[in-house]
Design an enzyme around this catalytic site. Structure first.
Site, PDB file in Angstrom:
ATOM      1  N   GLU A   1      91.060 -14.939  35.701  1.00  0.00           N
ATOM      2  CA  GLU A   1      91.972 -14.700  36.831  1.00  0.00           C
ATOM      3  C   GLU A   1      92.800 -15.912  37.238  1.00  0.00           C
ATOM      4  O   GLU A   1      92.859 -16.258  38.418  1.00  0.00           O
ATOM      5  CB  GLU A   1      91.182 -14.170  38.040  1.00  0.00           C
ATOM      6  CG  GLU A   1      90.423 -12.889  37.728  1.00  0.00           C
ATOM      7  CD  GLU A   1      89.663 -12.320  38.928  1.00  0.00           C
ATOM      8  OE1 GLU A   1      89.578 -13.007  39.966  1.00  0.00           O
ATOM      9  OE2 GLU A   1      89.147 -11.196  38.815  1.00  0.00           O
TER      10      GLU A   1
ATOM     11  N   GLU B   1      86.158  -4.887  32.033  1.00  0.00           N
ATOM     12  CA  GLU B   1      85.480  -4.546  33.304  1.00  0.00           C
ATOM     13  C   GLU B   1      85.908  -3.156  33.760  1.00  0.00           C
ATOM     14  O   GLU B   1      86.253  -2.938  34.929  1.00  0.00           O
ATOM     15  CB  GLU B   1      85.807  -5.583  34.393  1.00  0.00           C
ATOM     16  CG  GLU B   1      85.520  -7.026  33.965  1.00  0.00           C
ATOM     17  CD  GLU B   1      85.725  -8.068  35.052  1.00  0.00           C
ATOM     18  OE1 GLU B   1      85.907  -7.693  36.233  1.00  0.00           O
ATOM     19  OE2 GLU B   1      85.695  -9.264  34.722  1.00  0.00           O
TER      20      GLU B   1
HETATM   21  C1  XIL Z   1      82.121  -8.806  41.043  1.00  0.00           C
HETATM   22  C2  XIL Z   1      80.694  -8.273  41.029  1.00  0.00           C
HETATM   23  O1  XIL Z   1      80.685  -6.998  40.454  1.00  0.00           O
HETATM   24  C3  XIL Z   1      80.143  -8.234  42.436  1.00  0.00           C
HETATM   25  O2  XIL Z   1      78.751  -7.900  42.424  1.00  0.00           O
HETATM   26  C4  XIL Z   1      80.323  -9.594  43.134  1.00  0.00           C
HETATM   27  O3  XIL Z   1      79.926  -9.487  44.485  1.00  0.00           O
HETATM   28  C5  XIL Z   1      81.774 -10.030  43.061  1.00  0.00           C
HETATM   29  O4  XIL Z   1      82.203 -10.043  41.703  1.00  0.00           O
HETATM   30  N1  XIL Z   1      86.523  -9.485  38.552  1.00  0.00           N
HETATM   31  C6  XIL Z   1      85.547 -10.201  37.884  1.00  0.00           C
HETATM   32  C7  XIL Z   1      84.116  -9.935  38.179  1.00  0.00           C
HETATM   33  O5  XIL Z   1      85.863 -10.986  36.968  1.00  0.00           O
HETATM   34  O6  XIL Z   1      83.325 -11.080  38.054  1.00  0.00           O
HETATM   35  C8  XIL Z   1      83.930  -9.339  39.562  1.00  0.00           C
HETATM   36  O7  XIL Z   1      82.560  -8.988  39.713  1.00  0.00           O
HETATM   37  C9  XIL Z   1      84.840  -8.149  39.743  1.00  0.00           C
HETATM   38  C10 XIL Z   1      86.288  -8.553  39.617  1.00  0.00           C
END
Ligand code: XIL
Length: 371
Positions: free
Chosen positions: A162, A268
């Site tokens: 990100e 994701e």
């Molecule tokens: C999220 C997790 O799913 C949550 O449990 C945590 O509280 C916050 O992070 N982008 C990403 C992930 O790269 O690491 C994130 O994961 C979701 C968005």
């Protein structure tokens, strides 16, 4: 159904009886990992209850369905390196062992990010930001220790996560403010030095919905390539919503990202059914209007979700040689980070860990694609 499709069903069924015998597993239906194109990795992010083996129903499901796992939180900077001289590897080691024991490709997520990173990493004297040399040294120590520890056991790392704003410019993260724009290049160099055989990824969201952000990701990839620094794949996180991105958006995004030469990962994947506006503050109850599916998902929405997932997989399959992995961000709806005090339904298994219509439709698409 084609002969080939039928053969796939049979082999999926054979896999079921061979691996299980238990009705709990039989109820899961066919296994995604047996249906995806050969060479594809298909997986889910797992949480600690799962990698520690406490959530046995989910463990069965993960074992049966997937050939790769990602760590939802366990390998983030703050989980592994809470203080300058203290690393906490216990739960992360169990996560890696969980995947290795099952012959899965174990993914590392992530090394350099503006979130879930402890303050000390960026802090200099008197509340100022640390200087470039100090911050680079901290980055190098973290990357070499963590990547080095799992050398040969982790398949690939999200090296930088990100780094972009939605308009495609570089996010003004503390890493960038402290080190400069080349913090991305340095992170990839440190990771490559720690394990020359581990795959290295750039990972971000909205790359399919926002062309200008995607252009930013392509600039990052090309900049690394021009500097002679290795990058193996780009991850579109795939936090999608019904209708956005469209199938055409996904198609265009994969084509453009792949044109850089690196493979594309969907890292994701989930489909958010709730408006982001109206999400309750942490610990607060949601307003009824912001939580429309508190008592269940209406059938028309359930079917729309199934159609959206089916369309998405159809497009992914047309790019089967461009894509190396598809990972869901969680296993069942109850596990998803998208609930946050509300009832969301973003994944393929419901709160009881039963396959949803979206699962059945993805299976149908996987069974009928033609090479
Ligand atoms: C999220 C997790 O799913 C949550 O449990 C945590 O509280 C916050 O992070 N982008 C990403 C992930 O790269 O690491 C994130 O994961 C979701 C968005």
């Amino acid at each position: 159904m084609s002969r080939r499709g039928f053969a796939r069903v049979l082999s999926a069924a054979a896999g079921l009886t061979a691996t299980t015998g238990s009705s709990r597993l039989l109820a899961q239906g066919p296994a995604l990992k047996e249906l995806v194109p050969s060479g594809w990795l298909i997986g889910a992010a797992v949480n600690q209850n799962q990698s520690d083996g406490r959530d046995t129903v989910a463990v069965d499901l993960i074992t049966r369905q997937f050939n790769t796992i990602s760590p939802e939180n366990l390998l983030k900077f703050q989980s592994l390196h809470p203080e300058p001289d203290r690393f906490t590897f216990e739960a992360a080691d169990r996560y890696v062992a969980f995947g290795r024991d099952r012959g899965m490709a174990v993914i590392g997520h992530n090394l350099v990010w503006h979130s879930q990173t402890p303050r000390w990493v960026w802090d200099g004297p008197d509340g100022a930001l640390a200087d470039r040399t100090t911050m680079l040294a901290r980055m190098r120590t973290h990357i070499s220790t963590v990547v080095g520890r799992y050398k040969g056991r982790i398949r690939g790392w999200d090296v930088v996560n990100e780094a972009l704003n939605d308009d495609g410019t570089l996010r003004d993260s503390p890493w960038r403010r402290g080190i400069g724009d080349d913090y991305i290049a340095r992170a990839f160099e440190f990771a490559n030095a720690a394990d020359p055989n581990v795959e290295l990824y750039y990972n971000d969201y909205n790359l399919a919905t926002r062309p200008e952000k995607r252009a930013g990701a392509i600039r990052i990839i090309k900049d690394l390539q021009q500097r002679g620094i290795r990058i193996d794949a780009v991850g579109e996180q795939g936090h999608w919503r019904l209708g956005a991105p469209t199938a055409a958006d996904v198609d265009r995004a994969i084509t453009e990202l792949r044109a850089t030469g690196v493979k594309v990962l969907i890292t994701e994947l989930d489909v958010n059914l709730l408006a982001s506006a109206g999400a309750p503050a942490p610990g607060q109850p949601p307003s009824p209007e912001s939580n429309p599916y508190a008592d269940g998902l209406p059938d028309d929405v359930q079917q729309a979700l199934a159609r959206y997932y089916a369309d998405a997989f159809r497009v992914l399959l047309t790019h089967r040689d461009d894509i190396a992995r598809v990972t869901f961000w969680g296993v069942s709806d109850g596990d998803s980070w998208l609930n946050r005090g509300r009832a969301n339904y973003p994944l393929l298994w419901d709160r009881q860990r039963r396959p949803k219509p979206a699962f059945d439709d993805v299976v149908k698409v996987l069974m009928t694609w033609r090479p």
